[in-house]
Write an enzyme that holds these catalytic residues in place. Structure first.
Site, PDB file in Angstrom:
ATOM      1  N   GLY A   1     -10.367  -5.318 -16.875  1.00 37.45           N
ATOM      2  CA  GLY A   1     -11.613  -4.823 -16.273  1.00 37.45           C
ATOM      3  C   GLY A   1     -11.499  -3.370 -15.830  1.00 37.45           C
TER       4      GLY A   1
ATOM      5  N   TYR B   1     -21.488 -13.608  -2.708  1.00 33.77           N
ATOM      6  CA  TYR B   1     -20.388 -12.786  -3.235  1.00 33.77           C
ATOM      7  C   TYR B   1     -19.461 -12.367  -2.087  1.00 33.77           C
ATOM      8  CZ  TYR B   1     -17.974  -8.549  -4.680  1.00 33.77           C
ATOM      9  OH  TYR B   1     -17.014  -7.594  -4.896  1.00 33.77           O
TER      10      TYR B   1
ATOM     11  N   ASN C   1     -26.104  -2.357 -12.735  1.00 34.30           N
ATOM     12  CA  ASN C   1     -26.669  -2.536 -11.397  1.00 34.30           C
ATOM     13  C   ASN C   1     -26.275  -1.375 -10.499  1.00 34.30           C
ATOM     14  OD1 ASN C   1     -27.713  -5.177 -11.705  1.00 34.30           O
ATOM     15  ND2 ASN C   1     -25.618  -5.968 -11.653  1.00 34.30           N
TER      16      ASN C   1
HETATM   17  C1  UD1 Z   1     -22.865  -3.019  -4.989  1.00 32.31           C
HETATM   18  C2  UD1 Z   1     -22.922  -4.348  -4.337  1.00 32.31           C
HETATM   19  C3  UD1 Z   1     -21.581  -4.614  -3.707  1.00 32.31           C
HETATM   20  C4  UD1 Z   1     -20.505  -4.629  -4.786  1.00 32.31           C
HETATM   21  C5  UD1 Z   1     -20.544  -3.324  -5.556  1.00 32.31           C
HETATM   22  C6  UD1 Z   1     -19.681  -3.509  -6.776  1.00 32.31           C
HETATM   23  C7  UD1 Z   1     -25.256  -4.790  -3.713  1.00 32.31           C
HETATM   24  C8  UD1 Z   1     -26.234  -4.926  -2.595  1.00 32.31           C
HETATM   25  N1  UD1 Z   1     -24.006  -4.398  -3.378  1.00 32.31           N
HETATM   26  O1  UD1 Z   1     -22.563  -2.049  -3.979  1.00 32.31           O
HETATM   27  O2  UD1 Z   1     -21.578  -5.835  -3.032  1.00 32.31           O
HETATM   28  O3  UD1 Z   1     -19.232  -4.771  -4.194  1.00 32.31           O
HETATM   29  O4  UD1 Z   1     -21.858  -3.018  -5.982  1.00 32.31           O
HETATM   30  O5  UD1 Z   1     -19.453  -2.296  -7.393  1.00 32.31           O
HETATM   31  O6  UD1 Z   1     -25.567  -5.028  -4.878  1.00 32.31           O
HETATM   32  N2  UD1 Z   1     -28.861   2.935  -6.178  1.00 32.31           N
HETATM   33  C9  UD1 Z   1     -30.026   3.533  -6.613  1.00 32.31           C
HETATM   34  N3  UD1 Z   1     -30.444   3.287  -7.897  1.00 32.31           N
HETATM   35  C10 UD1 Z   1     -29.743   2.507  -8.772  1.00 32.31           C
HETATM   36  C11 UD1 Z   1     -28.542   1.897  -8.313  1.00 32.31           C
HETATM   37  C12 UD1 Z   1     -28.144   2.122  -7.004  1.00 32.31           C
HETATM   38  O7  UD1 Z   1     -30.689   4.250  -5.870  1.00 32.31           O
HETATM   39  O8  UD1 Z   1     -30.179   2.309  -9.924  1.00 32.31           O
HETATM   40  C13 UD1 Z   1     -28.380   3.208  -4.809  1.00 32.31           C
HETATM   41  C14 UD1 Z   1     -28.280   1.957  -3.926  1.00 32.31           C
HETATM   42  O9  UD1 Z   1     -29.498   1.724  -3.260  1.00 32.31           O
HETATM   43  C15 UD1 Z   1     -27.131   2.382  -2.973  1.00 32.31           C
HETATM   44  C16 UD1 Z   1     -26.260   3.289  -3.822  1.00 32.31           C
HETATM   45  O10 UD1 Z   1     -27.079   3.735  -4.900  1.00 32.31           O
HETATM   46  O11 UD1 Z   1     -27.637   3.134  -1.890  1.00 32.31           O
HETATM   47  C17 UD1 Z   1     -25.038   2.589  -4.390  1.00 32.31           C
HETATM   48  O12 UD1 Z   1     -25.455   1.412  -5.067  1.00 32.31           O
HETATM   49  P1  UD1 Z   1     -24.449   0.586  -5.994  1.00 32.31           P
HETATM   50  O13 UD1 Z   1     -23.725   1.511  -6.916  1.00 32.31           O
HETATM   51  O14 UD1 Z   1     -25.214  -0.538  -6.607  1.00 32.31           O
HETATM   52  O15 UD1 Z   1     -23.349   0.041  -4.991  1.00 32.31           O
HETATM   53  P2  UD1 Z   1     -23.516  -0.850  -3.669  1.00 32.31           P
HETATM   54  O16 UD1 Z   1     -24.895  -1.322  -3.470  1.00 32.31           O
HETATM   55  O17 UD1 Z   1     -22.885  -0.096  -2.551  1.00 32.31           O
END
Ligand code: UD1
Length: 346
Positions: free
Chosen positions: A11, A154, A202
Site C-alpha cells: 500500500g 473506522y 476521497n
Molecule cells: C480522512 C479521514 C481520516 C483518514 C484519512 C486517511 C474523513 C472525515 N477523515 O482524513 O479518518 O484517516 O482521510 O487518509 O474522511 N477536502 C476538500 N476537498 C476534497 C477532499 C478534502 O476540501 O475533495 C478537505 C477536507 O474537508 C479536509 C482536508 O481537505 O479539511 C483534508 O481532507 P482529507 O484529505 O480527506 O483528509 P482527512 O479528512 O483529514
C-alpha cells in the site's frame, strides 16, 4: 538488521516504508491481499532499493496463512523478529455503511496476527493508527494524552486495536508502538511509487494531483466557514517518506529495547495547513493551476487536526523534515509519470 513481516506492505505508506527498511538492511516478508494495492508497487520497491523481498499474497485474517508464514521463517532458521502492521481498511464513510466489515478486517485481522506472533514468540509490533482517534478536539496541539473520542467505526476499530495492544503489553514480554498518523501525502522522490487510490479519491492530496494530471476537473473545497484563518479545514500534512522513516526508527527502537514497552506516538509536522494553503503550495511547486470551487462542508469533517510531535522526537529521535514544497513536487513526480497509477505499468 532484522527479519521483519510487513502486512499491507504494497500500500501507499507500506511501500514507502519497505524502501526505507530495505535500504537500512532489513530482510522483509510482505503479506498483502492486494485489495487496495498493486503487486507492481513491490516490484518497484525492489527496483528502488536494489534489494529483494519476499511477497506473499494473503489475508491478514487467515490464521493458516499466518501460521505458515511464521513457521516457514522459523524452520528456515530466520524467524520473524518484529511485525509492522499496515494491513487494514481506512475509508470513513465505508466504515459507517459496513461497520462489521471494519471490525472484522481491522480488529479480528489484528487479533489473528497477534495470536500467530504469540505462538511463535515474536512479540514486537508497530501498528498503523490514526489521528482521527481524537475526534473533534478543541484544544491544540494534540498530545498523546489528549482524550480520544472516536466518532466513526473506522476510528473506533483503530482505537480498539490500540487498546488490545496495550492490554497485551501489560502482560509483559511485548513491545508495541501505535503510531497515530496525521495526513501523509507526497511520494518517493523518484516518482516510481506513490498513492494510487481506487476510484475517485476521497482525500485532498490525490484529488489535487489527479486534477493536475487531467483526470479530474475541479476541486470541491468542503467549506470555507470553519473557525480557521481562511475558513477552510486545517490538517497536519506530512511527507510519506518522513512517515516511512518514523516506522524504521520505531521498529529499531522496539528491537533494541530490553524491557517490555507500550508506546503511542503522534506522527505529524506540528504545522497545520489549510486546504487553500495546500492548493496554493501545489500551484507554486508545480506551476499548475488547480481550479476549485467552495461547496458545503463534508459531513464528519472537523475544523482542525494538528499534532504535537514532541513525543516522537523524544522517544525515537524522529521529526518530519520535508516541506510542503517537497510533498507537492514528489507527489506530482509520481502522478505525472503514472497518470493512471500502477494500472498502466508494463
Ligand atoms: C480522512 C479521514 C481520516 C483518514 C484519512 C486517511 C474523513 C472525515 N477523515 O482524513 O479518518 O484517516 O482521510 O487518509 O474522511 N477536502 C476538500 N476537498 C476534497 C477532499 C478534502 O476540501 O475533495 C478537505 C477536507 O474537508 C479536509 C482536508 O481537505 O479539511 C483534508 O481532507 P482529507 O484529505 O480527506 O483528509 P482527512 O479528512 O483529514
Amino acid at each position: 538488521m532484522a527479519r521483519l513481516l510487513i502486512t499491507g506492505g504494497a500500500g501507499f505508506i507500506g511501500s514507502h516504508t519497505c524502501v526505507v527498511l530495505l535500504e537500512a538492511g532489513h530482510e522483509l516478508l510482505v503479506l498483502d491481499d492486494f485489495s487496495n494495492s498493486s503487486p507492481v508497487a513491490l516490484d518497484r520497491v525492489q527496483e528502488l532499493s536494489g534489494r529483494s523481498l519476499q511477497g506473499i499474497e494473503g489475508d491478514v485474517r487467515d490464521a493458516a496463512v499466518l501460521e505458515q508464514l511464521f513457521a516457514n521463517a522459523a524452520s528456515a532458521g530466520a524467524p520473524i523478529e518484529a511485525v509492522i502492521h499496515f494491513a487494514g481498511l481506512k475509508a470513513v464513510v465505508e466504515s459507517v455503511v459496513d461497520p462489521l466489515h471494519y471490525w472484522d478486517v481491522n480488529v479480528s485481522g489484528t487479533r489473528a496476527l497477534l495470536s500467530a506472533m504469540e505462538t511463535h514468540g515474536c512479540r514486537s509490533l508497530v501498528f498503523s493508527s490514526t489521528s482521527t482517534v481524537y475526534g473533534e478536539p478543541d484544544s491544540f496541539p494534540l498530545t498523546e494524552t489528549t482524550p480520544t473520542d472516536p466518532i466513526h467505526p473506522y476510528a473506533q476499530t483503530k482505537l480498539a486495536v490500540e487498546q488490545m495492544l496495550s492490554a497485551l503489553a501489560s502482560t509483559g514480554d511485548w513491545r508495541v508502538a501505535s503510531l497515530r498518523y496525521f495526513n501523509p501525502v507526497g511520494a518517493h522522490p523518484s516518482g516510481r511509487i506513490g498513492e494510487d487510490p481506487l476510484g475517485i479519491p476521497n482525500n485532498l492530496f490525490p484529488f489535487i494531483t489527479q486534477i493536475a494530471a487531467g483526470r479530474l476537473e475541479k476541486l470541491r473545497v468542503f467549506g470555507d466557514d470553519y473557525p480557521t484563518p481562511d475558513g477552510t479545514g486545517i490538517r497536519d500534512y506530512l511527507h510519506v517518506m518522513d512517515l516511512a522513516e518514523a516506522h524504521a526508527a520505531a521498529v529499531d527502537h522496539l528491537l533494541q529495547s530490553d524491557a517490555p514497552l507500550s508506546l503511542t506516538l503522534n506522527l505529524g509536522t506540528g504545522q497545520g495547513l489549510s486546504v487553500l494553503d495546500v492548493v496554493h503550495g501545489f500551484e507554486a511547486a508545480t506551476g499548475i493551476t488547480i481550479p476549485y470551487e467552495v461547496v458545503e462542508r463534508r459531513p464528519g469533517d472537523v475544523p482542525k487536526l494538528e499534532a504535537c510531535p514532541k513525543q516522537a522526537a523524544n522517544v525515537l529521535g524522529w521529526s518530519a523534515k520535508r516541506s510542503l514544497a517537497d510533498m507537492c513536487r514528489d507527489g506530482w513526480a509520481w502522478q505525472s509519470a503514472n497518470p493512471q497509477g500502477y494500472r498502466e505499468a508494463p
